[in-house]
Design an enzyme around this catalytic site. Structure first.
Site, mmCIF file in Angstrom:
data_model
loop_
_atom_site.group_PDB
_atom_site.id
_atom_site.type_symbol
_atom_site.label_atom_id
_atom_site.label_comp_id
_atom_site.label_asym_id
_atom_site.label_seq_id
_atom_site.Cartn_x
_atom_site.Cartn_y
_atom_site.Cartn_z
ATOM 1 N N GLU A 199 0.825 -1.205 0.000
ATOM 2 C CA GLU A 199 0.000 0.000 0.000
ATOM 3 C C GLU A 199 0.863 1.261 0.000
ATOM 4 O O GLU A 199 0.511 2.270 -0.616
ATOM 5 C CB GLU A 199 -0.955 -0.003 1.199
ATOM 6 C CG GLU A 199 -1.968 -1.138 1.208
ATOM 7 C CD GLU A 199 -2.866 -1.158 -0.024
ATOM 8 O OE1 GLU A 199 -3.059 -0.088 -0.648
ATOM 9 O OE2 GLU A 199 -3.366 -2.247 -0.371
ATOM 10 N N HIS A 202 1.730 2.426 -3.449
ATOM 11 C CA HIS A 202 0.726 3.304 -4.058
ATOM 12 C C HIS A 202 0.914 4.753 -3.588
ATOM 13 O O HIS A 202 0.855 5.697 -4.384
ATOM 14 C CB HIS A 202 -0.680 2.838 -3.673
ATOM 15 C CG HIS A 202 -1.091 1.524 -4.269
ATOM 16 N ND1 HIS A 202 -1.159 1.309 -5.624
ATOM 17 C CD2 HIS A 202 -1.476 0.367 -3.684
ATOM 18 C CE1 HIS A 202 -1.570 0.067 -5.849
ATOM 19 N NE2 HIS A 202 -1.760 -0.526 -4.680
ATOM 20 N N GLU A 226 -0.412 -1.434 -9.209
ATOM 21 C CA GLU A 226 -0.322 -2.685 -8.458
ATOM 22 C C GLU A 226 1.088 -3.256 -8.503
ATOM 23 O O GLU A 226 1.590 -3.809 -7.523
ATOM 24 C CB GLU A 226 -1.330 -3.702 -9.007
ATOM 25 C CG GLU A 226 -2.776 -3.279 -8.894
ATOM 26 C CD GLU A 226 -3.221 -3.055 -7.460
ATOM 27 O OE1 GLU A 226 -2.727 -3.764 -6.556
ATOM 28 O OE2 GLU A 226 -4.058 -2.163 -7.239
ATOM 29 N N HIS A 328 -15.320 -8.538 -9.250
ATOM 30 C CA HIS A 328 -14.876 -7.707 -10.375
ATOM 31 C C HIS A 328 -15.759 -7.881 -11.609
ATOM 32 O O HIS A 328 -15.852 -6.970 -12.427
ATOM 33 C CB HIS A 328 -13.415 -8.021 -10.704
ATOM 34 C CG HIS A 328 -12.480 -7.719 -9.581
ATOM 35 N ND1 HIS A 328 -12.419 -8.505 -8.456
ATOM 36 C CD2 HIS A 328 -11.584 -6.713 -9.401
ATOM 37 C CE1 HIS A 328 -11.507 -8.004 -7.629
ATOM 38 N NE2 HIS A 328 -11.000 -6.923 -8.171
#
Length: 470
Positions: A199, A202, A226, A328
């Site tokens: 994380e 990001h 990602e 998704h």
């Protein structure tokens, strides 16, 4: 779950497919597949993916053969020697990650694992300490310390005031100055530790492209964000790094430890590849009108069997509709971003490791899986140059800055797992584990009518079969 979250949505999905086609046509695309693929700004992307899977396929077949043979020792006749693996025995509802069966199938079970969670608890780790360690890792690469706004805006532990709180880790960019934050219910565990590093990848990507115009404040393509998160976690998860920060005592790398660690990583990352590829190939086929409505479910399971060598726990029928039970699919989120990330992260990792002097491709005693780029400003500066571009240039331009390459390639991934592939090939020969699987799929109606989809085939190591072929 499949019945309630999948089958019940069939009528809605048919409406969705109609609207998807209308939206694509209004934007001058022939179908939703072309509209999604266009985001990657590369007309050769589908060909690149086919080439990647041709390269990966032999390794995946060896991994599949070893796992099936190992599970058969536990489940006996529940698993055939040459058929698909029942997916409910792989430790994940979608069979997209097999890491939960690691302890059950470990190559060297007598070799002690790192026991990171136990050591973290013994050293009184806190969520804040985990985040501070991750920040220090990025700072060691010549990146800036996190802004104060990050610590003020972030929730790194679950609130205790009774409010509803989604615990799935998520990094946020508020597009105002340096306002970035992470929402995560951090637990004191090895898994959470590596999620923190992911994380934070990001977050640093957000900060590095924050000076771009708002239209360019995004990853170079959907997979870049990602991949960036994962590539730093690859270094942080090595035994070498754990030893440096005092979480691993008396570390001495050897072949058995190396094989065990590579195997664990492969269960998480390599098993994921055919799942992610087939999920979007299936949707491309629906968008392009290549699948009749009465074959929606049959085609889904046929493609999953062909790609991954798995089968559902119980017979599924034409009247069922299982794909939308995956979030998704129902939420209209393309999955290709995760596939691209799983390929790119190894390309990034290899190039950064060479820059850091941590990996020599010409030295047979140098292992890409043991590289830790911690404290390498040279590797960090290359990342900073690539990440600061955001979406301002086509993604091959960004890729070229760090790797010198303009297309995705599985070669770095294959180098990373080469010691494991060699071990698997040897082990499967010793045990007589069969490589590949014969098709067991049949499309049945609940009324009893049977409609075979495609001829049964045996996939063997020496025959290259495109994962997407149906």
């Amino acid at each position: 779950w499949y019945d309630l979250a999948g089958t019940a949505t069939r009528k809605d999905l048919e409406t969705y497919l109609q609207l998807n086609k209308e939206a694509a046509n209004l934007n001058n695309f022939t179908s939703g597949a072309e509209m999604w693929l266009n985001d990657y700004e590369d007309d050769t992307l589908e060909v690149q993916l086919e080439n990647i899977f041709e390269e990966i396929r032999p390794f995946y077949l060896q991994l599949h053969a070893y796992v099936r043979h190992s599970l058969k020792q536990t489940y006996g006749e529940e698993i055939s020697e040459d058929g698909p693996i029942p997916m409910h025995l792989l430790g994940n509802m979608w069979a997209q990650s097999w890491v939960n069966i690691y302890d059950q199938t470990t190559p060297y079970p007598n070799k002690q694992s790192k026991g990171l969670t136990k050591e973290m608890l013994a050293q009184n780790y806190t969520a804040l300490k985990m985040f501070k360690l991750a920040e220090e890792f990025y700072v060691s690469l010549n990146m800036s310390a996190l802004p104060q706004a990050f610590w003020e805006l972030s929730y790194i532990e679950k609130p205790t005031d009774g409010r509803e709180f989604i615990c799935h880790g998520f990094a946020n960019d508020f597009f105002k100055n340096s306002d970035v934050a992470i929402k995560m219910c951090t637990r004191i565990s090895a898994e959470s530790f590596f999620t923190v590093f992911h994380e934070m990848g990001h977050i640093y990507y957000y900060l590095l492209y924050k000076n771009q115009p708002i239209a360019y404040r995004d990853g170079a393509n959907h997979g870049f964000h990602e991949a960036v998160g994962d590539v730093f976690a690859l270094s942080a998860s090595t035994s070498k790094h754990m030893h440096k920060i005092g979480l691993l005592k008396n570390y001495e790398p050897d072949e058995e430890t190396r094989v065990n660690e590579l195997y664990r990583t492969a269960l998480r990352k390599v098993a994921f590849l055919p799942f992610s590829y087939s999920l979007d190939q299936y949707r491309w086929a629906l968008f392009r009108g290549e699948v009749k409505s009465d074959e929606y479910n049959c085609k889904f399971w046929q493609m999953r069997e062909s790609a991954s060598g798995i089968k559902p726990p119980v017979q599924r029928y034409k009247e069922d509709f299982d794909a939308p039970a995956k979030y998704h699919v129902s939420a209209d989120v393309e999955y290709l971003r995760y596939l691209v990330a799983h390929i790119l992260q190894f390309q990034f990792h290899k190039s950064a490791c060479i820059l850091a002097g941590e990996y020599d491709p010409n030295n047979p005693n140098s292992y890409l899986s043991e590289c830790d780029i911690y404290q390498s400003t040279k590797a960090g500066n290359a990342f900073k140059e690539m990440l600061s571009m955001g979406l301002s240039k086509p993604w091959p331009d960004a890729l070229e800055i760090l790797t010198g390459q303009r297309t995705m390639s599985a070669s770095a991934l294959m180098e990373y797992f080469k010691p494991l592939q060699d071990w698997l090939e040897k082990k499967n020969k010793e045990t007589g584990a069969q490589v590949g699987w014969k098709s067991e799929f049949k499309c049945l109606s609940k009324s009893g009518a049977e409609k075979p989809i495609g001829a049964g085939i045996i996939i063997v190591l020496f025959v290259t079969i495109c994962v997407g072929m149906v």
